[in-house]
Write a protein that holds these residues in place. Sequence first.
Motif, PDB file in Angstrom:
ATOM      1  N   CYS A   6      -4.911   0.465   3.441  1.00 39.60           N
ATOM      2  CA  CYS A   6      -4.849   0.351   4.889  1.00 39.60           C
ATOM      3  C   CYS A   6      -6.225   0.712   5.422  1.00 39.60           C
ATOM      4  O   CYS A   6      -6.662   1.855   5.296  1.00 39.60           O
ATOM      5  CB  CYS A   6      -3.784   1.300   5.440  1.00 39.60           C
ATOM      6  SG  CYS A   6      -3.597   1.197   7.230  1.00 39.60           S
ATOM      7  N   GLN A  20      -2.370   3.135  -1.619  1.00 36.56           N
ATOM      8  CA  GLN A  20      -1.120   3.447  -2.319  1.00 36.56           C
ATOM      9  C   GLN A  20      -0.978   2.544  -3.540  1.00 36.56           C
ATOM     10  O   GLN A  20      -1.099   1.332  -3.416  1.00 36.56           O
ATOM     11  CB  GLN A  20       0.085   3.194  -1.415  1.00 36.56           C
ATOM     12  CG  GLN A  20       0.300   4.239  -0.374  1.00 36.56           C
ATOM     13  CD  GLN A  20       0.981   5.464  -0.952  1.00 36.56           C
ATOM     14  OE1 GLN A  20       0.871   5.771  -2.125  1.00 36.56           O
ATOM     15  NE2 GLN A  20       1.689   6.175  -0.121  1.00 36.56           N
ATOM     16  N   TYR A  22       1.013   0.364  -6.233  1.00 34.47           N
ATOM     17  CA  TYR A  22       2.282  -0.363  -6.217  1.00 34.47           C
ATOM     18  C   TYR A  22       2.677  -0.640  -7.666  1.00 34.47           C
ATOM     19  O   TYR A  22       1.889  -1.169  -8.438  1.00 34.47           O
ATOM     20  CB  TYR A  22       2.159  -1.691  -5.457  1.00 34.47           C
ATOM     21  CG  TYR A  22       3.327  -2.599  -5.696  1.00 34.47           C
ATOM     22  CD1 TYR A  22       4.556  -2.330  -5.096  1.00 34.47           C
ATOM     23  CD2 TYR A  22       3.238  -3.691  -6.547  1.00 34.47           C
ATOM     24  CE1 TYR A  22       5.650  -3.134  -5.333  1.00 34.47           C
ATOM     25  CE2 TYR A  22       4.325  -4.507  -6.784  1.00 34.47           C
ATOM     26  CZ  TYR A  22       5.524  -4.223  -6.183  1.00 34.47           C
ATOM     27  OH  TYR A  22       6.613  -5.020  -6.428  1.00 34.47           O
ATOM     28  N   VAL A  44       9.651   1.170  -4.823  1.00 37.46           N
ATOM     29  CA  VAL A  44       9.465   0.869  -3.408  1.00 37.46           C
ATOM     30  C   VAL A  44       8.817  -0.514  -3.350  1.00 37.46           C
ATOM     31  O   VAL A  44       7.787  -0.745  -3.977  1.00 37.46           O
ATOM     32  CB  VAL A  44       8.565   1.913  -2.712  1.00 37.46           C
ATOM     33  CG1 VAL A  44       8.376   1.573  -1.248  1.00 37.46           C
ATOM     34  CG2 VAL A  44       9.140   3.308  -2.861  1.00 37.46           C
ATOM     35  N   ARG A  48       8.110  -2.549   2.030  1.00 42.44           N
ATOM     36  CA  ARG A  48       8.493  -1.193   2.455  1.00 42.44           C
ATOM     37  C   ARG A  48       7.305  -0.242   2.364  1.00 42.44           C
ATOM     38  O   ARG A  48       7.112   0.616   3.233  1.00 42.44           O
ATOM     39  CB  ARG A  48       9.669  -0.691   1.606  1.00 42.44           C
ATOM     40  CG  ARG A  48      10.183   0.647   2.022  1.00 42.44           C
ATOM     41  CD  ARG A  48      10.857   0.563   3.391  1.00 42.44           C
ATOM     42  NE  ARG A  48      11.152   1.907   3.849  1.00 42.44           N
ATOM     43  CZ  ARG A  48      10.875   2.367   5.061  1.00 42.44           C
ATOM     44  NH1 ARG A  48      10.355   1.593   5.970  1.00 42.44           N
ATOM     45  NH2 ARG A  48      11.138   3.600   5.383  1.00 42.44           N
ATOM     46  N   LEU A  49       6.495  -0.382   1.322  1.00 40.46           N
ATOM     47  CA  LEU A  49       5.309   0.444   1.165  1.00 40.46           C
ATOM     48  C   LEU A  49       4.328   0.201   2.318  1.00 40.46           C
ATOM     49  O   LEU A  49       3.769   1.142   2.882  1.00 40.46           O
ATOM     50  CB  LEU A  49       4.643   0.141  -0.174  1.00 40.46           C
ATOM     51  CG  LEU A  49       3.641   1.121  -0.739  1.00 40.46           C
ATOM     52  CD1 LEU A  49       4.251   2.499  -0.883  1.00 40.46           C
ATOM     53  CD2 LEU A  49       3.147   0.631  -2.090  1.00 40.46           C
ATOM     54  N   GLN A  51       5.170  -0.847   5.314  1.00 40.10           N
ATOM     55  CA  GLN A  51       5.779  -0.253   6.507  1.00 40.10           C
ATOM     56  C   GLN A  51       5.549   1.256   6.548  1.00 40.10           C
ATOM     57  O   GLN A  51       5.264   1.816   7.606  1.00 40.10           O
ATOM     58  CB  GLN A  51       7.272  -0.560   6.538  1.00 40.10           C
ATOM     59  CG  GLN A  51       7.592  -1.992   6.869  1.00 40.10           C
ATOM     60  CD  GLN A  51       9.079  -2.286   6.777  1.00 40.10           C
ATOM     61  OE1 GLN A  51       9.870  -1.471   6.311  1.00 40.10           O
ATOM     62  NE2 GLN A  51       9.458  -3.469   7.226  1.00 40.10           N
ATOM     63  N   GLN A  52       5.656   1.919   5.411  1.00 39.91           N
ATOM     64  CA  GLN A  52       5.440   3.366   5.364  1.00 39.91           C
ATOM     65  C   GLN A  52       3.997   3.718   5.727  1.00 39.91           C
ATOM     66  O   GLN A  52       3.752   4.668   6.476  1.00 39.91           O
ATOM     67  CB  GLN A  52       5.784   3.912   3.976  1.00 39.91           C
ATOM     68  CG  GLN A  52       7.254   3.899   3.669  1.00 39.91           C
ATOM     69  CD  GLN A  52       7.558   4.248   2.222  1.00 39.91           C
ATOM     70  OE1 GLN A  52       6.665   4.395   1.390  1.00 39.91           O
ATOM     71  NE2 GLN A  52       8.846   4.358   1.900  1.00 39.91           N
ATOM     72  N   LEU A  53       3.026   2.934   5.201  1.00 42.23           N
ATOM     73  CA  LEU A  53       1.617   3.175   5.536  1.00 42.23           C
ATOM     74  C   LEU A  53       1.370   2.989   7.028  1.00 42.23           C
ATOM     75  O   LEU A  53       0.720   3.809   7.675  1.00 42.23           O
ATOM     76  CB  LEU A  53       0.714   2.222   4.750  1.00 42.23           C
ATOM     77  CG  LEU A  53       0.427   2.550   3.298  1.00 42.23           C
ATOM     78  CD1 LEU A  53      -0.383   1.435   2.646  1.00 42.23           C
ATOM     79  CD2 LEU A  53      -0.323   3.858   3.188  1.00 42.23           C
ATOM     80  N   GLN A  55       3.545   3.060   9.474  1.00 44.94           N
ATOM     81  CA  GLN A  55       4.278   4.045  10.269  1.00 44.94           C
ATOM     82  C   GLN A  55       3.505   5.364  10.339  1.00 44.94           C
ATOM     83  O   GLN A  55       3.400   5.976  11.404  1.00 44.94           O
ATOM     84  CB  GLN A  55       5.658   4.276   9.666  1.00 44.94           C
ATOM     85  CG  GLN A  55       6.598   5.029  10.555  1.00 44.94           C
ATOM     86  CD  GLN A  55       8.019   4.998  10.015  1.00 44.94           C
ATOM     87  OE1 GLN A  55       8.233   4.860   8.811  1.00 44.94           O
ATOM     88  NE2 GLN A  55       8.981   5.113  10.892  1.00 44.94           N
ATOM     89  N   SER A  56       2.935   5.790   9.216  1.00 48.80           N
ATOM     90  CA  SER A  56       2.160   7.037   9.237  1.00 48.80           C
ATOM     91  C   SER A  56       0.892   6.886  10.067  1.00 48.80           C
ATOM     92  O   SER A  56       0.484   7.812  10.763  1.00 48.80           O
ATOM     93  CB  SER A  56       1.823   7.485   7.810  1.00 48.80           C
ATOM     94  OG  SER A  56       0.936   6.583   7.195  1.00 48.80           O
TER      95      SER A  56
END
Length: 137
Positions: A6, A20, A22, A44, A48-49, A51-53, A55-56
């Motif tokens: 990201c 991250q 994968y 994951v 979804r991974l 989305q988690q990045l 979101q944070s």
Amino acid sequence: MSYLDCTVQIGTITFTYAVQPYLRASTVRRLNRHRPKEQRLRFVSKTRLAQQLLQSLGALLPSDWPVYVHFDAWYASTSLIKFCRRYGWHVICAIKSNRKLSGTRLDRHAATFWHRRSSRVTVAAADGRVTTYLVHT
């Protein structure tokens, strides 16, 4: 093994916010065979991974900033695009040709316009080059 990263750009400043790893589902299963139950990895998905990045990152951004999320065709899914739009973010991405638009696959979508008249649109680039496109309205 692949990874998601990201990257954030604010004006002329660009930096990597997060990276991250994968692991495919089959790799997670193979690694878990040799681990005790309490130390097993959890699979994951790439979507979804991502989305988690995001979101944070979203929790750290001011709400009035315009955000443009850019990703390639591997991540272009309805769920990820809707996720970004729920935050009010803009999405820029490539779309795989097997995706559907109004119920028609994109690789077959152009055929629905064969009987319609097209218009010529000329676009000038910043370097002075001019390109003409045929477009349907």
